[in-house]
Motif scaffolding. Structure first.
Motif, short mmCIF file in Angstrom:
data_model
loop_
_atom_site.label_atom_id
_atom_site.label_comp_id
_atom_site.label_asym_id
_atom_site.label_seq_id
_atom_site.Cartn_x
_atom_site.Cartn_y
_atom_site.Cartn_z
N THR A 1 -17.64 -12.85 -11.07
CA THR A 1 -16.43 -12.90 -10.26
C THR A 1 -15.24 -13.47 -11.03
OG1 THR A 1 -17.10 -15.02 -9.35
CG2 THR A 1 -17.72 -13.07 -8.11
N TYR A 2 -15.47 -13.78 -12.27
CA TYR A 2 -14.40 -14.26 -13.15
C TYR A 2 -14.94 -14.23 -14.57
CZ TYR A 2 -17.06 -18.60 -13.50
OH TYR A 2 -18.05 -19.51 -13.72
N GLY A 3 -14.07 -14.50 -15.52
CA GLY A 3 -14.49 -14.65 -16.90
C GLY A 3 -13.87 -15.89 -17.48
N ASP B 1 -8.31 -18.71 -15.39
CA ASP B 1 -9.40 -18.01 -16.05
C ASP B 1 -9.16 -16.51 -15.92
OD1 ASP B 1 -10.10 -17.60 -13.42
OD2 ASP B 1 -11.92 -18.78 -13.51
N PHE B 2 -10.08 -15.74 -16.42
CA PHE B 2 -9.89 -14.30 -16.40
C PHE B 2 -10.37 -13.72 -15.08
CE2 PHE B 2 -10.26 -15.32 -20.91
CZ PHE B 2 -9.15 -14.68 -21.41
N ASN B 3 -9.75 -12.64 -14.68
CA ASN B 3 -10.20 -11.93 -13.50
C ASN B 3 -11.34 -10.98 -13.88
OD1 ASN B 3 -8.83 -9.94 -14.87
ND2 ASN B 3 -7.69 -9.20 -13.11
N THR B 4 -11.68 -10.07 -13.01
CA THR B 4 -12.75 -9.11 -13.29
C THR B 4 -12.15 -7.88 -13.95
OG1 THR B 4 -12.52 -8.31 -11.02
CG2 THR B 4 -14.17 -9.99 -11.42
N GLY C 1 -9.35 -14.76 -11.23
CA GLY C 1 -10.78 -14.90 -11.33
C GLY C 1 -11.33 -15.82 -10.26
N SER C 2 -11.87 -16.96 -10.65
CA SER C 2 -12.59 -17.82 -9.71
C SER C 2 -11.66 -18.44 -8.68
CB SER C 2 -13.34 -18.91 -10.47
OG SER C 2 -12.45 -19.69 -11.24
#
Lengths: 315, 315, 315
Positions: A67-69, B70-73, B130-131
């Protein structure tokens, strides 16, 4: 050498359909899903005046279901001519040696013929993920590779907790050594890891050989393993025969893999059949059908028939 | 085409002052804050020998109030000439069609005249975070766009949980279609989404038209919505009249928006007045004053008078 | 100026051995570890037609012991000629002024001679980390620097919670001012911060001077501090004498630092001896031995003898 400091982003993307028969042995689970991965490596390098190269890498990797990176833990390296020494989140000897992953196929590069029958959890390897993985704070490796005249030598040491003055009795420092050699036509590789994945007393051996006959390759991989995660509580040996054949943009691939368990239990013979179609520029269309170790109700992992078709593109 | 593999980072930054009257209807909240956003898109593309382009994107987005980024998907795509198909965290048809966001203004590009009166939670769109967001593991989309002769066609499908063999009764797969066309002077756009935001049975319709009179534009947007988050439990239609006028580096903007609720409740008429001052190279100074739907004590959202002034710069 | 929009990644890596005698005053802790850091700054800039530059920065920083890396909170800036104004996660005046960190040594750039004896938790500074740090959502700064004729002026203001209409009684908005000047041979610097680190009524003063004698530098730093984290509950003043001497690729460094506590308690004299060996291209091999404030059992922090040797490379 030309002295320079540089940051680059490289990696790959892949997406496609993944079918796993009786996925998770759960009737509410969908057997066919869109499975994908996106990997970015961020590499910083500084080459000094005398030709010593310092490097550092972080990776972010997204897989479907995340759900994230976020970023993983860092790897640092120093290289001079054929020798590279790295510390931190290192590539381990057992995971880096040639041939061991050559039976993999499909756009996901999966094979039941890999060590431990398709699981790789029974030895330490580079950790691709950050908080999504279960990396412990003190996990610290030191690794070295040396290349000369077609021979590559690998060494790795991983301390599961560098902050502790002593480890628990069941935990050990993993030590791995490996070597591979190729003259173009013949290739051989071997590796050994003790206290594999930090489990005190668990050893893991690999020996492989391959022959390139021009239009393709054929090879044999052998593993002797003290702990098996596919059949919990068991140990044994595994042998995988693999081959590939190329004509034009197409490469067909096949393997067959046998597990000989010390308990005498019988697993099925695993096998796979796959094909790659090159699209050029590091992109390919790939698919495979693979059959696993047997009864999904047995409590074993990697039992299923599975198939995948999709694309992978490197950048 | 020229074959190549490449990774680029693009995005925008914006910061300035944001005033919201009776923010959160909380007397302890500060009405005026420094509101900001920083968005990085990391795009990897590989163009194959035959002109097919594969792409992958991750985004990191920071907004004021976030304590990390953070990164998304990931979104994956394959394109050939006018057609692009994407999977994963896709741009949806309803969110991508032209004209629908044209009443937005200020450095934050906000408008009460957007679908659902300034909220966008009632249909699926690309997930920027992301999260910090509440993306579920199985959220998976497939989308396609096709462009030809000034016409853009959009299709999107989102499965709220691709890992489940069946969805709960109140949840549905979102299906969206859209089209827009422009000849430079006239533009029209329309879109429809069923099971909007995965809510079974909730539909959402948009039709818009605009006219460019050289120094500016004027347009009308109409929405018919089964579920309204601004007035919980209600449904209705919304119509927004918008326009902009350009002289030199300055563009003035205005809109007026009406909600016609099926319950018969009366909301205020929302309106906004704004201006952009272009600084060149994709940077602008922007400000706006906008008035919302009415009584902050009503339990409705987007009720307030708000104002913003700040800069946005693209890179 | 030339108008342009650009995104760059820069930073540094460092790794080596770090020894801390009686680390954490914990007999189960390993005194010598591999300590490392990898820092990436992602900077986006847009220079407009009239020479105004907008900028935005995110940072990801990994330190050994972290199990992942994510982005910190964003800094935005606007610059014109010698003036730069920034908002968000700003560099503070007290942390930015010249000379204050000049006694640092080793590949980790540590010194007991820094403000608060090697801790920097008693004033606000740029937050390098995201969720690993304890940044609060409302933490918001505004800072300005102005440079002219060898003089740099610094101003910073940090609101610990911009979303609250009023702060708790024990919390204050931090205000910092600083200036430094150099003519090449002589340098002077001074800074003052009130409500340091958001603690109402806590002030912190720094004055420093240095002399460059060609082959090296010598300097004196003085700090007056209302709150000391190294000796909890105490306050006092600190003076650090530092120097460095260069011959060829090698630079030797030394410092001695004294704490004069208002309570009359005696701490040891802290000191350090270090050396850098330049490898060119922004890379260096560095080591140091440093002795801290005294008895590890006292409850004070930064009491230990410590040593480090490793490399740092910028990119």
């Amino acid at each position: 050498g030309m002295a320079a400091a540089d940051v680059t982003i490289s990696g790959y993307g892949r997406f496609g359909l993944e079918y796993i028969e009786d996925r998770n042995n759960d009737p509410l689970a969908e057997d066919t899903v869109i499975s994908s991965r996106l990997r970015f490596n961020i590499d910083a390098t500084t080459e000094t005046d005398v030709g010593v190269t310092f490097g550092a890498r972080l990776r972010v990797q997204y897989d479907d279901g995340d759900t994230y990176g976020d970023f993983n833990t860092a790897q640092f390296s120093v290289g001079y001519e054929g020798l590279t020494v790295s510390v931190g989140n290192v590539d381990t000897a057992f995971d880096s040696v040639a041939l061991t992953y050559n039976s993999e196929m499909g756009y996901q590069d999966f094979s039941y013929g890999d060590a431990d029958g398709g699981n790789t959890s029974n030895f330490f390897a580079y950790n691709s993920k950050g908080s999504i993985s279960s990396v412990t704070p003190g996990y610290t490796g030191v690794a070295a590779t040396y290349s000369i005249s077609g021979v590559n030598l690998y060494f790795s040491y991983v301390d599961p907790d560098q902050y502790a003055s002593s480890l628990p009795a069941t935990v050990g420092e993993e030590l791995g050594i490996a070597a591979d050699w190729t003259n173009g036509q013949f290739s051989v590789a071997g590796s050994f890891v003790s206290n594999a994945a930090g489990v005190d007393g668990a050893d893991l051996l690999f020996v492989g050989a391959a022959y390139n006959f021009g239009a393709g390759n054929v090879g044999l991989n052998y593993y002797d393993q003290d702990i098996l995660s596919i059949v919990p509580g068991d140990s044994g040996s595994q042998v995988t025969l693999w081959g590939d054949y190329n004509f034009g943009a197409t490469t067909v691939k096949a393997y067959i893999s046998e597990l000989d368990l010390d308990s005498g239990l019988n697993t099925d013979t695993a096998y796979g059949l796959g094909a790659d179609y090159s699209l050029g520029e590091g992109a390919r269309l790939s698919g495979s059908i693979q059959s696993g170790w047997g009864d999904a109700a047995s409590g074993w992992t990697n039992t299923s028939t599975r198939a995948d078709i999709g694309v992978r593109f490197d950048f």
